[in-house]
Design an enzyme around this catalytic site. Sequence first.
Site, PDB file in Angstrom:
ATOM      1  N   ASP A 274      12.655  40.783 -29.379  1.00 23.75           N
ATOM      2  CA  ASP A 274      12.821  41.314 -28.043  1.00 23.75           C
ATOM      3  C   ASP A 274      12.996  42.837 -28.169  1.00 23.75           C
ATOM      4  O   ASP A 274      13.025  43.386 -29.268  1.00 23.75           O
ATOM      5  CB  ASP A 274      14.016  40.641 -27.326  1.00 23.75           C
ATOM      6  CG  ASP A 274      13.903  40.748 -25.817  1.00 23.75           C
ATOM      7  OD1 ASP A 274      14.523  39.953 -25.111  1.00 23.75           O
ATOM      8  OD2 ASP A 274      13.156  41.641 -25.336  1.00 23.75           O
TER       9      ASP A 274
HETATM   10  C1  GLC Z   1      13.195  42.711 -22.117  1.00 25.78           C
HETATM   11  C2  GLC Z   1      13.436  41.236 -21.938  1.00 25.78           C
HETATM   12  C3  GLC Z   1      12.263  40.387 -22.313  1.00 25.78           C
HETATM   13  C4  GLC Z   1      10.969  41.118 -22.019  1.00 25.78           C
HETATM   14  C5  GLC Z   1      10.915  42.306 -22.963  1.00 25.78           C
HETATM   15  C6  GLC Z   1       9.653  43.141 -22.755  1.00 25.78           C
HETATM   16  O1  GLC Z   1      14.336  43.305 -22.667  1.00 25.78           O
HETATM   17  O2  GLC Z   1      14.579  40.686 -22.571  1.00 25.78           O
HETATM   18  O3  GLC Z   1      12.366  39.159 -21.572  1.00 25.78           O
HETATM   19  O4  GLC Z   1       9.856  40.268 -22.228  1.00 25.78           O
HETATM   20  O5  GLC Z   1      12.052  43.140 -22.834  1.00 25.78           O
HETATM   21  O6  GLC Z   1       9.662  43.732 -21.493  1.00 25.78           O
END
Ligand code: GLC
Length: 722
Positions: A265
């Site tokens: 993430d």
């Molecule tokens: C965010 C979220 C995740 C998302 C990622 C990219 O922090 O936790 O769900 O897909 O970043 O945007």
Amino acid sequence: MTNKQLLDLLHTLNTTEKLAQLTQLNPVCFGGDCITDLTGPDFGLRVSNEASIAIGSVLNCDNASDMIELQKKHLEQDPHHIPLIFMADIIHGFKTIFPIPLAMSCSFSPSNVEEAARIAAHESSVSGIHVTFSPMADLVRDPRWGRVMESCGEDPYLNGVLSAAAVTGYQGEDPSFPYKLASCVKHFAAYGMPEGGREYNTVDLSYGTLRDIYLPAYKAALDAGARLIMSSFNIVDRIPATANKVLMQDILRKEWDFSGVVISDFNSVGELIHHGVAKDGAVAAQKSMEAGIDIEMMSTHYLDHIPSLIEEDKLSIEHLDNAVLNVLNLKNDLGLFENPYKDASTEQEDSIHLSPEHRAKARRIAAESAVLLKNEYILPIDQNKKIGLAGPFACSPHVLGSWSAGSTTGISLYEGLLQSFSPDCICLAATEELGCSLDGISDIPPLNSESLLSLEECETVIVAVGEHQSDTGEGGSKAFLRLSHNQENLIQCLKSMGKKVVTLIFSGRPLEIAPILPYSDALMQAWFLGTESGNALADLLLGKVNPSGRLTMSFPYTTGQIPVYYNRYATGRPATAENAHTRYVSRYLDCPVSPFFSFGYGISYSEFKYTDFSISTTRPLTVSITVHNCSARTGIETVQLYIRHISSSVVRPIKELKGFKRIPLEPDESRTVTFPITREMLTYFGKDSYLFEPGNYELMIGKNAEDTISAIIYIDDTLWAV
Ligand code: GLC
């Protein structure tokens, strides 16, 4: 490309070129023109424009023109001509926005979820997107957490069925086909259980609960073919998921045999330092790669530190090569080597985005996602009488919910009603919009003596209240779940004026609505229903559509009751009607044990009666019920099957959803619904493995988790179909 060609390509890459494949950045980081909001903290990560070839995938570029430009420039600069892969958060639609996932789950319709995902894939693929970070399969039990809006609620089985439906909608038969996306299921694992509902907070649960309650939905999404999975921010058994070998290796790669791509993430690699399990970026990179994180999202610890880790023999080249091969395989599976632009088309964007067909489907799905919770015979409203319309969401177009992919507005409730009422038949009052907490706004303006004068002639008033969509989603945790003071006061004032009050709640989570229920003659959970919100709600309020939504997350009496969910354990001193006045029982002195509105609850304009409950023990084992629509209106009833394992080797929930059927019934029509009972349904994670245990089981059929008909029978392996 063939596997051999991919391997040959891999072996022509130097370490930096390999690491490029494992790095994903938002174009903001390398000066790209595609400016989208960062979906996480901007800690100033910037790479040189030339270094933009030092990445292998792009985060949240959201239009064909920018994608084509970035891809073209990259391929000109990359000597190996390895295409970029474009990934984005397409969570509940792209330009046509569907209800937030928690709302859509209340339709109890896998076909709705699949259709919405299919349309989202169509609209986003022509804008150059190849992968979506969806479905979010995190099971949730705490409405204080802002991201419950992104989930499919509190039940493992339903969560799994709907997550699998989303994967099928996005990927179709093959994500390389036109207008399809590869699906990335997230957030692995158990991100939906932060202590106190506080965003990014500690997750601490038993291995057995992780296995039995939280993991099934991720597995269902992977079994449906999801090509990627995203590691979560949180710890699991005191090790951050991003560095957790039990999760990422033992379960995901070995037991589940997952061969796709694992992506971190947003800077979750770098956050190992904050968690306190990595002294610096080098250790963070090493632990993440050893755990099996292929792509590092929005940080460059792989690029910065892995070359020296390999040189110092602290990390094997095999780890690096395996990760790169996973990424090259994904790009190859999507056909990007042959066609790096896949479906990107500025012409098709214009014709496909927000098409009438897409909007019509969004309107239907939205109407099936709202949940009617109370109706003292005042809905549907009479189209021939003046109505009042009040509250901050009466005229607000901000009804899309969080994670709406850059779209900003939808049809307001007022606009929707104007399709059936002339403007002079709708009296507006107190419609100032509610701002959001990050702007320092926590309430609507107080009423004054003139605020509601315009409603004098109206017998019925629709009052639209709730929370700002920006107060939900990531970073949207709340400790207080009541409506703001002036919103509650508005509802009470309308009731004190003798009005028939229809309350609509616009929120991304179950709010604490017990205080306003007595003042509402009807109450509907309107969630954030997306682009067609106002039209769908007007269809429901006027009776053009009969409400059919059923809650997939319990509503608490009060925040103090949280976590409250239907599939709880009995405890050694369960509260019952018989011991209601006994002290030494598992209950509160000041609040019921059951939720205010339970999982599976919802009413409609029809009335359904359940009779003839029966269990057939001739093979295959089945349980049946007859449902009768005793009203003069066609309606949809969601018949729910629950099971309780009466005596087992580890504690089991007092009931678990194991099946559901949405059945349309004409006026006065009866239908018998039969559920087969299977060994798989009864298999669960015991002390240390999945097993079926013969014994007594309570089989229940009901309208919701609290209102069921049941019988107990002994079940063993002799009862399965041959
Ligand atoms: C965010 C979220 C995740 C998302 C990622 C990219 O922090 O936790 O769900 O897909 O970043 O945007």
